[in-house]
Design a protein around this motif. Structure first.
Motif, PDB file in Angstrom:
ATOM      1  N   ARG A 105      -8.628  -6.638   0.202  1.00 46.70           N
ATOM      2  CA  ARG A 105      -7.231  -5.842  -0.942  1.00 46.70           C
ATOM      3  C   ARG A 105      -8.090  -5.701  -2.103  1.00 46.70           C
ATOM      4  O   ARG A 105      -8.484  -4.343  -2.423  1.00 46.70           O
ATOM      5  CB  ARG A 105      -6.993  -6.963  -1.273  1.00 46.70           C
ATOM      6  CG  ARG A 105      -5.332  -7.097  -0.002  1.00 46.70           C
ATOM      7  CD  ARG A 105      -3.962  -8.335  -0.404  1.00 46.70           C
ATOM      8  NE  ARG A 105      -2.822  -6.852  -1.627  1.00 46.70           N
ATOM      9  CZ  ARG A 105      -2.624  -5.395  -1.248  1.00 46.70           C
ATOM     10  NH1 ARG A 105      -2.656  -5.320   0.064  1.00 46.70           N
ATOM     11  NH2 ARG A 105      -1.960  -4.382  -2.023  1.00 46.70           N
ATOM     12  N   ARG A 106      -9.845  -6.112  -2.555  1.00 45.14           N
ATOM     13  CA  ARG A 106     -10.593  -5.291  -3.078  1.00 45.14           C
ATOM     14  C   ARG A 106     -10.869  -4.377  -3.466  1.00 45.14           C
ATOM     15  O   ARG A 106     -11.223  -3.757  -3.715  1.00 45.14           O
ATOM     16  CB  ARG A 106     -11.651  -6.483  -3.971  1.00 45.14           C
ATOM     17  CG  ARG A 106     -12.282  -6.562  -4.887  1.00 45.14           C
ATOM     18  CD  ARG A 106     -13.494  -7.536  -5.081  1.00 45.14           C
ATOM     19  NE  ARG A 106     -14.357  -7.464  -6.128  1.00 45.14           N
ATOM     20  CZ  ARG A 106     -15.364  -6.707  -5.858  1.00 45.14           C
ATOM     21  NH1 ARG A 106     -16.054  -5.994  -4.995  1.00 45.14           N
ATOM     22  NH2 ARG A 106     -16.126  -6.643  -6.943  1.00 45.14           N
TER      23      ARG A 106
ATOM     24  N   ALA B 180      -5.234  -3.594  -9.315  1.00 41.40           N
ATOM     25  CA  ALA B 180      -6.130  -4.690 -10.163  1.00 41.40           C
ATOM     26  C   ALA B 180      -6.839  -5.209  -9.309  1.00 41.40           C
ATOM     27  O   ALA B 180      -6.601  -5.368  -8.506  1.00 41.40           O
ATOM     28  CB  ALA B 180      -5.045  -5.025 -10.825  1.00 41.40           C
ATOM     29  N   ILE B 181      -8.403  -6.205  -9.968  1.00 40.33           N
ATOM     30  CA  ILE B 181      -8.810  -6.717  -8.877  1.00 40.33           C
ATOM     31  C   ILE B 181      -8.941  -7.822  -9.639  1.00 40.33           C
ATOM     32  O   ILE B 181      -9.517  -8.121 -11.288  1.00 40.33           O
ATOM     33  CB  ILE B 181      -9.950  -6.152  -7.807  1.00 40.33           C
ATOM     34  CG1 ILE B 181     -11.578  -5.522 -10.023  1.00 40.33           C
ATOM     35  CG2 ILE B 181     -10.261  -4.572  -7.545  1.00 40.33           C
ATOM     36  CD1 ILE B 181     -12.290  -5.097  -8.609  1.00 40.33           C
ATOM     37  N   HIS B 182      -9.372  -9.045  -9.067  1.00 42.38           N
ATOM     38  CA  HIS B 182      -9.113 -10.289 -10.077  1.00 42.38           C
ATOM     39  C   HIS B 182     -10.657 -11.569  -8.539  1.00 42.38           C
ATOM     40  O   HIS B 182     -10.153 -10.850  -7.733  1.00 42.38           O
ATOM     41  CB  HIS B 182      -8.644 -11.227 -10.638  1.00 42.38           C
ATOM     42  CG  HIS B 182      -7.155 -11.109  -9.343  1.00 42.38           C
ATOM     43  ND1 HIS B 182      -7.065 -11.815  -7.966  1.00 42.38           N
ATOM     44  CD2 HIS B 182      -6.177 -10.141  -9.328  1.00 42.38           C
ATOM     45  CE1 HIS B 182      -6.295 -11.379  -7.660  1.00 42.38           C
ATOM     46  NE2 HIS B 182      -5.506 -10.247  -8.665  1.00 42.38           N
ATOM     47  N   GLY B 183     -10.608 -12.475  -9.487  1.00 42.18           N
ATOM     48  CA  GLY B 183     -11.771 -13.687  -7.997  1.00 42.18           C
ATOM     49  C   GLY B 183     -10.786 -14.120  -6.883  1.00 42.18           C
ATOM     50  O   GLY B 183     -10.751 -14.322  -6.121  1.00 42.18           O
ATOM     51  N   ASP B 184      -8.929 -14.345  -7.241  1.00 42.01           N
ATOM     52  CA  ASP B 184      -8.332 -14.421  -6.048  1.00 42.01           C
ATOM     53  C   ASP B 184      -7.737 -13.347  -5.543  1.00 42.01           C
ATOM     54  O   ASP B 184      -7.645 -14.254  -4.501  1.00 42.01           O
ATOM     55  CB  ASP B 184      -6.983 -15.047  -6.802  1.00 42.01           C
ATOM     56  CG  ASP B 184      -7.874 -16.551  -7.845  1.00 42.01           C
ATOM     57  OD1 ASP B 184      -8.763 -16.691  -7.146  1.00 42.01           O
ATOM     58  OD2 ASP B 184      -6.991 -16.961  -9.173  1.00 42.01           O
ATOM     59  N   LEU B 185      -8.352 -12.131  -5.790  1.00 40.97           N
ATOM     60  CA  LEU B 185      -7.645 -11.439  -4.369  1.00 40.97           C
ATOM     61  C   LEU B 185      -9.027 -11.426  -3.451  1.00 40.97           C
ATOM     62  O   LEU B 185      -9.841 -11.207  -3.026  1.00 40.97           O
ATOM     63  CB  LEU B 185      -8.211  -9.873  -4.643  1.00 40.97           C
ATOM     64  CG  LEU B 185      -6.754  -8.631  -4.187  1.00 40.97           C
ATOM     65  CD1 LEU B 185      -6.551  -8.747  -4.759  1.00 40.97           C
ATOM     66  CD2 LEU B 185      -7.599  -7.555  -5.761  1.00 40.97           C
TER      67      LEU B 185
ATOM     68  N   ARG C   2      -9.363  -2.061  -0.983  1.00 46.59           N
ATOM     69  CA  ARG C   2      -8.787  -1.049  -1.178  1.00 46.59           C
ATOM     70  C   ARG C   2      -9.279  -0.501  -2.625  1.00 46.59           C
ATOM     71  O   ARG C   2      -8.523   0.392  -2.595  1.00 46.59           O
ATOM     72  CB  ARG C   2      -7.907  -1.571  -0.236  1.00 46.59           C
ATOM     73  CG  ARG C   2      -8.083  -1.020   1.302  1.00 46.59           C
ATOM     74  CD  ARG C   2      -6.161  -1.505   1.538  1.00 46.59           C
ATOM     75  NE  ARG C   2      -5.111  -2.889   1.676  1.00 46.59           N
ATOM     76  CZ  ARG C   2      -5.719  -3.478   2.135  1.00 46.59           C
ATOM     77  NH1 ARG C   2      -6.491  -4.178   3.653  1.00 46.59           N
ATOM     78  NH2 ARG C   2      -4.880  -4.879   1.532  1.00 46.59           N
ATOM     79  N   ALA C   3      -8.546  -1.699  -3.157  1.00 51.55           N
ATOM     80  CA  ALA C   3      -8.432  -0.906  -4.267  1.00 51.55           C
ATOM     81  C   ALA C   3      -8.886  -0.231  -4.956  1.00 51.55           C
ATOM     82  O   ALA C   3      -9.158   0.835  -6.227  1.00 51.55           O
ATOM     83  CB  ALA C   3      -8.933  -2.367  -5.232  1.00 51.55           C
ATOM     84  N   LEU C   4     -10.676  -0.990  -4.416  1.00 53.29           N
ATOM     85  CA  LEU C   4     -12.112  -0.185  -5.209  1.00 53.29           C
ATOM     86  C   LEU C   4     -12.310   1.707  -4.751  1.00 53.29           C
ATOM     87  O   LEU C   4     -12.948   2.342  -5.475  1.00 53.29           O
ATOM     88  CB  LEU C   4     -13.271  -0.485  -5.280  1.00 53.29           C
ATOM     89  CG  LEU C   4     -12.975  -1.985  -5.486  1.00 53.29           C
ATOM     90  CD1 LEU C   4     -15.011  -3.034  -5.111  1.00 53.29           C
ATOM     91  CD2 LEU C   4     -13.723  -1.833  -7.331  1.00 53.29           C
ATOM     92  N   ASP C   5     -12.024   1.775  -3.449  1.00 49.56           N
ATOM     93  CA  ASP C   5     -11.845   2.890  -2.758  1.00 49.56           C
ATOM     94  C   ASP C   5     -10.755   3.783  -3.265  1.00 49.56           C
ATOM     95  O   ASP C   5     -11.213   5.122  -3.404  1.00 49.56           O
ATOM     96  CB  ASP C   5     -11.524   3.012  -0.647  1.00 49.56           C
ATOM     97  CG  ASP C   5     -12.696   1.579   0.036  1.00 49.56           C
ATOM     98  OD1 ASP C   5     -14.189   2.054  -1.240  1.00 49.56           O
ATOM     99  OD2 ASP C   5     -12.788   1.485   0.232  1.00 49.56           O
TER     100      ASP C   5
ATOM    101  N   ASP D  18       0.877  -1.157   0.069  1.00 48.50           N
ATOM    102  CA  ASP D  18       0.020  -0.015   0.540  1.00 48.50           C
ATOM    103  C   ASP D  18       0.537   1.537   0.419  1.00 48.50           C
ATOM    104  O   ASP D  18       0.557   2.521  -0.790  1.00 48.50           O
ATOM    105  CB  ASP D  18      -0.997  -0.169   1.498  1.00 48.50           C
ATOM    106  CG  ASP D  18      -1.329  -0.784   1.478  1.00 48.50           C
ATOM    107  OD1 ASP D  18      -2.306  -1.175  -0.082  1.00 48.50           O
ATOM    108  OD2 ASP D  18      -2.856  -1.418   2.075  1.00 48.50           O
ATOM    109  N   HIS D  19       2.007   1.274   0.969  1.00 44.55           N
ATOM    110  CA  HIS D  19       3.296   2.333   0.742  1.00 44.55           C
ATOM    111  C   HIS D  19       3.036   2.598  -0.735  1.00 44.55           C
ATOM    112  O   HIS D  19       3.154   3.823  -1.511  1.00 44.55           O
ATOM    113  CB  HIS D  19       3.900   2.270   1.982  1.00 44.55           C
ATOM    114  CG  HIS D  19       3.718   2.706   2.597  1.00 44.55           C
ATOM    115  ND1 HIS D  19       3.334   3.834   3.498  1.00 44.55           N
ATOM    116  CD2 HIS D  19       3.566   1.325   3.911  1.00 44.55           C
ATOM    117  CE1 HIS D  19       2.936   4.024   4.805  1.00 44.55           C
ATOM    118  NE2 HIS D  19       3.048   2.696   4.903  1.00 44.55           N
ATOM    119  N   LEU D  20       3.780   1.668  -1.104  1.00 45.29           N
ATOM    120  CA  LEU D  20       4.266   1.366  -2.572  1.00 45.29           C
ATOM    121  C   LEU D  20       3.253   2.116  -3.881  1.00 45.29           C
ATOM    122  O   LEU D  20       3.491   2.873  -4.534  1.00 45.29           O
ATOM    123  CB  LEU D  20       4.275   0.677  -3.346  1.00 45.29           C
ATOM    124  CG  LEU D  20       5.954  -0.144  -2.595  1.00 45.29           C
ATOM    125  CD1 LEU D  20       6.031  -2.013  -2.913  1.00 45.29           C
ATOM    126  CD2 LEU D  20       6.945   0.504  -2.675  1.00 45.29           C
TER     127      LEU D  20
END
Length: 276
Positions: free
Chosen positions: A208-209, A199-204, A211-214, A188-190
């Motif tokens: 984390r999914r 990127a989001i996918h079924g295995d995430l 956080r990516a959407l937010d 997340d710092h990176l």
């Protein structure tokens, strides 16, 4: 039992055998920075020093030649012994393993148990400038905080990929849940230091999914890459462009990828790439 015996365990059991036969020059084993911390701890108990190199068997070979050492390798299983050759040889390694098993009368699983493999989490983070991000102050501070929390029972390694715009985050420790948490925190710092896509996918994992959407909804990332299933339920009212990298198989997939009813009453562009 079907357990995997990796390169770290192979190097360890060969190093111990070679030391017993006085064939391990300078009582030293050469490994890369990606080798598990458990290898170094096991070798310390056996009175064997571990020299670390950059990732790649060519760097292992350079150190072997520089120090006139007799054994080195990588976690992936590339085992290099200068007396036998300059690259990893799977057949030669297999024969050496069987020789060690015959000499000791022990099973491979028992010999490999000399290394207690510590939990190791590796996360690849896509960035726009891998070197700048890896050297950012905020990232360095986060690494220092994580290492302080591990308190000598683990380590943190950030390594720019040699072939892609990626920074590889590797965290090791004695507790898997804590190791994974630190790895995700560092990734997340990176993200904050220069990644402009998620990127989001079924295995995430769900956390984390989300956080990516937010990040995407707040505009912290400009691009969101999603699979068919992961894209379902995402509202794209304020998204200026939806690109379908491949043509959907049926109309429902098209609607899901395009935001379904999220387009209702709003303007937006959907582009589908069709290979010729």
């Amino acid at each position: 039992e079907g357990n995997v015996v990796d390169g770290d365990q192979i190097m360890a059991l060969l190093a111990v055998g070679m030391k017993e036969e006085n064939d391990l020059r300078f009582n030293t084993l050469v490994a890369t920075v990606m080798s598990n911390l458990g290898l170094k701890l096991a070798m310390q108990e056996q009175g064997i020093e571990v020299k670390e190199t950059a990732v790649g068997d060519r760097y292992v070979l350079e150190e072997l030649n520089r120090g006139d050492y007799s054994l080195g390798g990588e976690q992936s299983g590339h085992i290099v012994m200068p007396e036998l050759g300059t690259t990893g040889d799977g057949i030669a390694t297999g024969l050496l393993l069987m020789e060690r098993m015959a000499a000791t009368g022990r099973r491979l699983a028992d010999l490999a148990a000399i290394v207690t493999v510590l939990p190791q989490v590796l996360i690849n983070v896509r960035v726009t400038d891998k070197h700048a991000v890896a050297q950012a102050d905020s990232v360095s501070n986060a690494v220092a905080e994580a290492e302080a929390e591990l308190a000598g029972n683990g380590r943190v390694l950030l390594r720019p990929s040699g072939t892609e715009q990626l920074v590889r985050v590797m965290v090791e420790g004695d507790e898997e849940a804590r190791v994974r948490a630190y790895a995700e925190q560092l990734s997340d710092h990176l993200d904050d230091s220069g990644v402009d896509a998620d990127a989001i996918h079924g295995d995430l994992a769900q956390a984390r999914r989300q956080r990516a959407l937010d990040r995407f909804s707040r505009g912290r990332t400009a691009v969101l890459v999603a699979t068919d299933v992961a894209a379902r339920g995402i509202h794209v009212d304020d998204v200026s462009l939806v690109v379908q990298a491949d043509a959907p198989d049926e109309h429902k997939a098209y609607l899901h990828r395009s935001g379904r009813t999220g387009r209702a009453g709003r303007s937006g562009t959907v582009v589908t790439l069709v290979p010729r």
